[in-house]
Motif scaffolding. Structure first.
Motif, PDB file in Angstrom:
ATOM      1  N   UNK A 199      45.709  32.237  41.318  1.00  0.00           N
ATOM      2  CA  UNK A 199      45.708  32.384  39.868  1.00  0.00           C
ATOM      3  C   UNK A 199      45.836  31.026  39.193  1.00  0.00           C
ATOM      4  N   UNK A 200      45.254  30.926  38.009  1.00  0.00           N
ATOM      5  CA  UNK A 200      45.371  29.682  37.245  1.00  0.00           C
ATOM      6  C   UNK A 200      46.828  29.371  36.942  1.00  0.00           C
ATOM      7  N   UNK A 201      47.624  30.405  36.711  1.00  0.00           N
ATOM      8  CA  UNK A 201      49.052  30.199  36.435  1.00  0.00           C
ATOM      9  C   UNK A 201      49.786  29.582  37.611  1.00  0.00           C
ATOM     10  N   UNK A 202      49.483  30.044  38.804  1.00  0.00           N
ATOM     11  CA  UNK A 202      50.114  29.499  40.002  1.00  0.00           C
ATOM     12  C   UNK A 202      49.704  28.041  40.205  1.00  0.00           C
ATOM     13  N   UNK A 203      48.434  27.752  40.048  1.00  0.00           N
ATOM     14  CA  UNK A 203      47.942  26.386  40.215  1.00  0.00           C
ATOM     15  C   UNK A 203      48.573  25.474  39.174  1.00  0.00           C
ATOM     16  N   UNK A 258      43.529  21.219  43.777  1.00  0.00           N
ATOM     17  CA  UNK A 258      42.514  21.363  42.727  1.00  0.00           C
ATOM     18  C   UNK A 258      41.077  21.507  43.235  1.00  0.00           C
ATOM     19  N   UNK A 259      40.794  21.045  44.423  1.00  0.00           N
ATOM     20  CA  UNK A 259      39.424  21.019  44.942  1.00  0.00           C
ATOM     21  C   UNK A 259      38.724  22.375  44.911  1.00  0.00           C
ATOM     22  N   UNK A 260      39.380  23.473  45.255  1.00  0.00           N
ATOM     23  CA  UNK A 260      38.670  24.761  45.214  1.00  0.00           C
ATOM     24  C   UNK A 260      38.143  25.131  43.833  1.00  0.00           C
ATOM     25  N   UNK A 261      38.757  24.632  42.783  1.00  0.00           N
ATOM     26  CA  UNK A 261      38.324  24.969  41.435  1.00  0.00           C
ATOM     27  C   UNK A 261      37.072  24.204  41.014  1.00  0.00           C
ATOM     28  N   UNK A 269      37.065  23.715  35.928  1.00  0.00           N
ATOM     29  CA  UNK A 269      36.323  22.945  36.916  1.00  0.00           C
ATOM     30  C   UNK A 269      36.272  21.478  36.539  1.00  0.00           C
ATOM     31  N   UNK A 270      36.015  21.192  35.277  1.00  0.00           N
ATOM     32  CA  UNK A 270      35.944  19.813  34.802  1.00  0.00           C
ATOM     33  C   UNK A 270      37.295  19.118  34.925  1.00  0.00           C
ATOM     34  N   UNK A 271      38.362  19.804  34.540  1.00  0.00           N
ATOM     35  CA  UNK A 271      39.707  19.244  34.652  1.00  0.00           C
ATOM     36  C   UNK A 271      40.052  18.980  36.108  1.00  0.00           C
ATOM     37  N   UNK A 291      38.017  18.457  38.564  1.00  0.00           N
ATOM     38  CA  UNK A 291      37.196  17.353  39.057  1.00  0.00           C
ATOM     39  C   UNK A 291      37.781  16.014  38.619  1.00  0.00           C
ATOM     40  N   UNK A 292      38.238  15.925  37.388  1.00  0.00           N
ATOM     41  CA  UNK A 292      38.846  14.687  36.895  1.00  0.00           C
ATOM     42  C   UNK A 292      40.142  14.377  37.632  1.00  0.00           C
ATOM     43  N   UNK A 293      40.965  15.387  37.872  1.00  0.00           N
ATOM     44  CA  UNK A 293      42.223  15.198  38.592  1.00  0.00           C
ATOM     45  C   UNK A 293      41.951  14.728  40.014  1.00  0.00           C
ATOM     46  N   UNK A 294      40.985  15.334  40.682  1.00  0.00           N
ATOM     47  CA  UNK A 294      40.650  14.947  42.056  1.00  0.00           C
ATOM     48  C   UNK A 294      40.129  13.512  42.116  1.00  0.00           C
ATOM     49  N   UNK A 295      39.264  13.156  41.187  1.00  0.00           N
ATOM     50  CA  UNK A 295      38.710  11.794  41.177  1.00  0.00           C
ATOM     51  C   UNK A 295      39.812  10.771  40.925  1.00  0.00           C
ATOM     52  N   UNK A 296      40.695  11.058  39.990  1.00  0.00           N
ATOM     53  CA  UNK A 296      41.800  10.151  39.696  1.00  0.00           C
ATOM     54  C   UNK A 296      42.747  10.033  40.889  1.00  0.00           C
TER      55      UNK A 296
END
Length: 98
Positions: free
Chosen positions: A6-10, A62-65, A74-76, A78-83
């Protein structure tokens, strides 16, 4: 609950990781560890390893999203993973350069 959780858990896990990350330098300063100066990017290899685990955990969380259809989540993610990838590599490199 979706396939990836769930988004809440993540969001909660992300928040707890962030809290830990911001407490990490304070904890190290309290024990006066000489090989840690986050302001100038100086990390002992052991500290760089802990930070690398932190950044890797963020990526794994975050990668699965990223695989979902285009969305804000998905965009958020991706930004978190890249950072996290960039900062993890920097921590690793600075630990060997300093």
């Amino acid at each position: 609950m979706s396939k990836y959780g769930s988004d809440g858990l993540i969001t909660r896990l992300d928040f707890e990781l962030t809290e830990w990350r911001y407490a990490f330098p304070t904890s190290l300063k309290n024990i006066n560890l000489p090989d840690f100066n986050e302001d100038n990017g100086h990390f002992a290899p052991a500290i760089a390893s802990v930070l690398l685990f932190y950044f890797s955990t963020l990526i794994l969380l975050r990668q699965p999203f990223i695989r979902r259809t285009a969305s804000r989540s998905s965009s958020t993610s991706q930004q978190i993973c890249a950072s996290a990838a960039t900062r993890g590599i920097q921590a690793l490199l600075f630990s060997f350069i300093s």
